[in-house]
Design a protein around this motif. Structure first.
Motif, PDB file in Angstrom:
ATOM      1  N   GLU A   1       5.126 -15.154   5.978  1.00 10.03           N
ATOM      2  CA  GLU A   1       4.427 -16.081   6.406  1.00 10.03           C
ATOM      3  C   GLU A   1       2.971 -15.512   6.632  1.00 10.03           C
ATOM      4  OE1 GLU A   1       5.687 -16.925  10.344  1.00 10.03           O
ATOM      5  OE2 GLU A   1       7.692 -18.174   9.352  1.00 10.03           O
ATOM      6  N   LYS A   2       2.814 -14.233   6.931  1.00 11.38           N
ATOM      7  CA  LYS A   2       1.461 -13.479   6.838  1.00 11.38           C
ATOM      8  C   LYS A   2       0.780 -13.020   5.607  1.00 11.38           C
ATOM      9  CE  LYS A   2       2.202 -11.861  11.582  1.00 11.38           C
ATOM     10  NZ  LYS A   2       1.421 -13.044  12.224  1.00 11.38           N
ATOM     11  N   GLU A   3       1.850 -12.574   4.692  1.00  8.74           N
ATOM     12  CA  GLU A   3       1.460 -12.232   3.225  1.00  8.74           C
ATOM     13  C   GLU A   3       2.518 -12.862   2.255  1.00  8.74           C
ATOM     14  OE1 GLU A   3       2.078  -7.898   3.296  1.00  8.74           O
ATOM     15  OE2 GLU A   3       0.419  -7.663   4.971  1.00  8.74           O
ATOM     16  N   PRO A   4       1.807 -14.141   1.788  1.00  7.99           N
ATOM     17  CA  PRO A   4       2.676 -14.984   1.143  1.00  7.99           C
ATOM     18  C   PRO A   4       2.961 -14.057  -0.445  1.00  7.99           C
ATOM     19  CG  PRO A   4       0.914 -16.122   1.906  1.00  7.99           C
ATOM     20  CD  PRO A   4       0.382 -14.769   2.010  1.00  7.99           C
ATOM     21  N   ASN A   5       2.251 -13.308  -0.631  1.00  5.46           N
ATOM     22  CA  ASN A   5       2.331 -12.434  -2.248  1.00  5.46           C
ATOM     23  C   ASN A   5       3.156 -11.269  -1.788  1.00  5.46           C
ATOM     24  OD1 ASN A   5       0.245 -11.223  -0.611  1.00  5.46           O
ATOM     25  ND2 ASN A   5      -0.905 -11.114  -2.692  1.00  5.46           N
ATOM     26  N   ASN A   6       3.729 -10.924  -0.630  1.00  3.99           N
ATOM     27  CA  ASN A   6       4.452  -9.599  -0.634  1.00  3.99           C
ATOM     28  C   ASN A   6       5.675  -9.733  -1.356  1.00  3.99           C
ATOM     29  OD1 ASN A   6       6.181  -7.625   0.601  1.00  3.99           O
ATOM     30  ND2 ASN A   6       4.555  -7.420   2.300  1.00  3.99           N
ATOM     31  N   THR A   7       5.829  -8.748  -2.360  1.00  6.34           N
ATOM     32  CA  THR A   7       6.899  -9.135  -3.525  1.00  6.34           C
ATOM     33  C   THR A   7       8.041  -8.348  -2.802  1.00  6.34           C
ATOM     34  OG1 THR A   7       6.108  -7.254  -4.720  1.00  6.34           O
ATOM     35  CG2 THR A   7       5.643  -9.350  -5.450  1.00  6.34           C
ATOM     36  N   LYS A   8       7.732  -7.349  -1.985  1.00  3.53           N
ATOM     37  CA  LYS A   8       8.972  -6.585  -1.361  1.00  3.53           C
ATOM     38  C   LYS A   8       9.768  -7.745  -0.408  1.00  3.53           C
ATOM     39  CE  LYS A   8       7.665  -2.052  -1.747  1.00  3.53           C
ATOM     40  NZ  LYS A   8       8.406  -0.817  -1.667  1.00  3.53           N
ATOM     41  N   ALA A   9       8.971  -8.437   0.271  1.00  6.45           N
ATOM     42  CA  ALA A   9       9.513  -9.354   1.264  1.00  6.45           C
ATOM     43  C   ALA A   9      10.369 -10.475   0.574  1.00  6.45           C
ATOM     44  CB  ALA A   9       8.481  -9.782   2.502  1.00  6.45           C
ATOM     45  N   LEU A  10       9.448 -10.890  -0.519  1.00  4.06           N
ATOM     46  CA  LEU A  10      10.183 -12.155  -1.311  1.00  4.06           C
ATOM     47  C   LEU A  10      11.216 -11.710  -2.058  1.00  4.06           C
ATOM     48  CD1 LEU A  10       6.796 -13.268  -3.081  1.00  4.06           C
ATOM     49  CD2 LEU A  10       8.324 -14.602  -1.350  1.00  4.06           C
ATOM     50  N   GLN A  11      11.459 -10.339  -2.345  1.00  6.83           N
ATOM     51  CA  GLN A  11      12.714  -9.969  -3.083  1.00  6.83           C
ATOM     52  C   GLN A  11      13.750  -9.613  -2.113  1.00  6.83           C
ATOM     53  OE1 GLN A  11      12.185  -5.920  -4.883  1.00  6.83           O
ATOM     54  NE2 GLN A  11      14.528  -5.869  -5.278  1.00  6.83           N
ATOM     55  N   GLY A  12      13.430  -9.107  -0.832  1.00 10.39           N
ATOM     56  CA  GLY A  12      14.372  -8.953   0.256  1.00 10.39           C
ATOM     57  C   GLY A  12      15.007 -10.400   0.575  1.00 10.39           C
ATOM     58  N   ILE A  13      14.287 -11.326   0.587  1.00 10.57           N
ATOM     59  CA  ILE A  13      14.920 -12.683   0.859  1.00 10.57           C
ATOM     60  C   ILE A  13      15.911 -13.103  -0.229  1.00 10.57           C
ATOM     61  CG2 ILE A  13      14.278 -15.189   1.180  1.00 10.57           C
ATOM     62  CD1 ILE A  13      11.713 -14.428   2.334  1.00 10.57           C
ATOM     63  N   ALA A  14      15.555 -12.790  -1.385  1.00  7.66           N
ATOM     64  CA  ALA A  14      16.369 -13.091  -2.696  1.00  7.66           C
ATOM     65  C   ALA A  14      17.434 -12.421  -2.339  1.00  7.66           C
ATOM     66  CB  ALA A  14      15.584 -12.897  -3.951  1.00  7.66           C
ATOM     67  N   ASP A  15      17.408 -10.841  -2.341  1.00 10.34           N
ATOM     68  CA  ASP A  15      18.501  -9.887  -2.192  1.00 10.34           C
ATOM     69  C   ASP A  15      19.618 -10.455  -1.004  1.00 10.34           C
ATOM     70  OD1 ASP A  15      17.471  -8.401  -4.223  1.00 10.34           O
ATOM     71  OD2 ASP A  15      16.591  -6.960  -2.933  1.00 10.34           O
ATOM     72  N   VAL A  16      19.029 -10.942   0.018  1.00 10.28           N
ATOM     73  CA  VAL A  16      19.867 -11.143   1.191  1.00 10.28           C
ATOM     74  C   VAL A  16      20.878 -12.562   0.942  1.00 10.28           C
ATOM     75  CG1 VAL A  16      19.852 -12.264   3.520  1.00 10.28           C
ATOM     76  CG2 VAL A  16      18.417 -10.266   3.106  1.00 10.28           C
ATOM     77  N   PHE A  17      20.034 -13.610   0.230  1.00  8.72           N
ATOM     78  CA  PHE A  17      20.566 -14.877  -0.361  1.00  8.72           C
ATOM     79  C   PHE A  17      21.770 -14.178  -1.491  1.00  8.72           C
ATOM     80  CE2 PHE A  17      17.102 -17.480   1.303  1.00  8.72           C
ATOM     81  CZ  PHE A  17      17.708 -18.233   2.067  1.00  8.72           C
ATOM     82  N   SER A  18      21.526 -13.584  -1.992  1.00 12.94           N
ATOM     83  CA  SER A  18      22.475 -13.160  -3.238  1.00 12.94           C
ATOM     84  C   SER A  18      23.492 -12.327  -2.480  1.00 12.94           C
ATOM     85  CB  SER A  18      21.936 -11.989  -4.149  1.00 12.94           C
ATOM     86  OG  SER A  18      22.802 -11.879  -5.096  1.00 12.94           O
ATOM     87  N   CYS A  19      23.467 -11.568  -1.674  1.00 10.20           N
ATOM     88  CA  CYS A  19      24.579 -11.036  -0.616  1.00 10.20           C
ATOM     89  C   CYS A  19      25.316 -12.028   0.146  1.00 10.20           C
ATOM     90  CB  CYS A  19      23.932  -9.906   0.336  1.00 10.20           C
ATOM     91  SG  CYS A  19      23.380  -8.481  -0.339  1.00 10.20           S
ATOM     92  N   MET A  20      24.748 -13.140   0.639  1.00  9.92           N
ATOM     93  CA  MET A  20      25.207 -14.205   1.112  1.00  9.92           C
ATOM     94  C   MET A  20      26.076 -15.064   0.285  1.00  9.92           C
ATOM     95  SD  MET A  20      22.279 -14.924   4.023  1.00  9.92           S
ATOM     96  CE  MET A  20      23.360 -16.262   4.796  1.00  9.92           C
ATOM     97  N   GLY A  21      25.777 -14.646  -0.932  1.00  8.31           N
ATOM     98  CA  GLY A  21      26.588 -15.586  -1.988  1.00  8.31           C
ATOM     99  C   GLY A  21      25.924 -16.843  -2.402  1.00  8.31           C
ATOM    100  N   ASN A  22      24.690 -16.967  -1.918  1.00  7.44           N
ATOM    101  CA  ASN A  22      23.824 -18.162  -2.166  1.00  7.44           C
ATOM    102  C   ASN A  22      23.029 -17.888  -3.271  1.00  7.44           C
ATOM    103  OD1 ASN A  22      22.273 -20.477  -2.068  1.00  7.44           O
ATOM    104  ND2 ASN A  22      22.118 -20.533   0.025  1.00  7.44           N
ATOM    105  N   HIS A  23      23.554 -17.918  -4.569  1.00  5.01           N
ATOM    106  CA  HIS A  23      22.792 -17.408  -5.673  1.00  5.01           C
ATOM    107  C   HIS A  23      21.966 -18.303  -6.173  1.00  5.01           C
ATOM    108  CE1 HIS A  23      25.901 -14.423  -5.531  1.00  5.01           C
ATOM    109  NE2 HIS A  23      26.881 -15.364  -5.623  1.00  5.01           N
ATOM    110  N   GLU A  24      22.086 -19.708  -5.980  1.00  3.02           N
ATOM    111  CA  GLU A  24      20.901 -20.405  -6.334  1.00  3.02           C
ATOM    112  C   GLU A  24      19.559 -20.322  -5.575  1.00  3.02           C
ATOM    113  OE1 GLU A  24      22.020 -24.764  -6.457  1.00  3.02           O
ATOM    114  OE2 GLU A  24      23.649 -24.231  -7.321  1.00  3.02           O
ATOM    115  N   GLU A  25      19.657 -20.020  -4.261  1.00  3.18           N
ATOM    116  CA  GLU A  25      18.536 -19.722  -3.270  1.00  3.18           C
ATOM    117  C   GLU A  25      17.998 -18.536  -3.924  1.00  3.18           C
ATOM    118  OE1 GLU A  25      15.748 -21.061  -0.406  1.00  3.18           O
ATOM    119  OE2 GLU A  25      17.498 -22.133  -1.373  1.00  3.18           O
TER     120      GLU A  25
END
Length: 131
Positions: free
Chosen positions: A51-75
């Motif tokens: 929200e504060k840094e829309p281009n923060n790739t570490k946070a964007l990747q973190g979101i993706a990694d969490v969704f992957s760990c949760m089994g929500n692969h499409e997200e």
């Protein structure tokens, strides 16, 4: 364990509000939540950074990694795509995207992404040695 405060916020959320979230410390807390399996809290903290840094790739990747760990692969794949939009030469994002694609049965595309990630990592490593 994360406890809820009197305002309905978790301890981590209250702390991040108090320190006027420095993305690095919030990122650290998000990683800690992720490692502890507290995926909802990790997502909330990563999203706070985005929200504060829309281009923060570490946070964007973190979101993706969490969704992957949760089994929500499409997200997860959507968020890896967003991260790669900002940093198309990030080896780790390519690699993790490839792993997620393989989990969904898209092995050819997944292996291609994994190879790209390895290639980028190797070229970065080689260029550092030449300096």
């Amino acid at each position: 364990m994360i406890t809820m405060g009197t305002e309905g916020k978790t301890t981590y959320e209250r702390i991040s509000d108090i320190i006027n979230p420095v993305p690095g410390s919030v990122f650290y807390m998000a990683c800690e939540c992720q490692m502890n399996g507290e995926f909802d809290n990790a997502l909330r903290l990563y999203q706070k950074i985005v929200e504060k840094e829309p281009n923060n790739t570490k946070a964007l990747q973190g979101i993706a990694d969490v969704f992957s760990c949760m089994g929500n692969h499409e997200e997860a794949l959507l968020w890896y795509g967003k991260a790669l939009d900002y940093d198309p030469y990030n080896a780790e994002i390519w690699y993790n995207k490839g792993l997620t694609l393989c989990k969904t049965g898209y092995n050819d595309e997944g292996y291609s992404c994994i190879r790209k990630g390895i290639s980028l990592a190797m070229s970065t490593s080689l260029s550092r040695r030449r300096i």
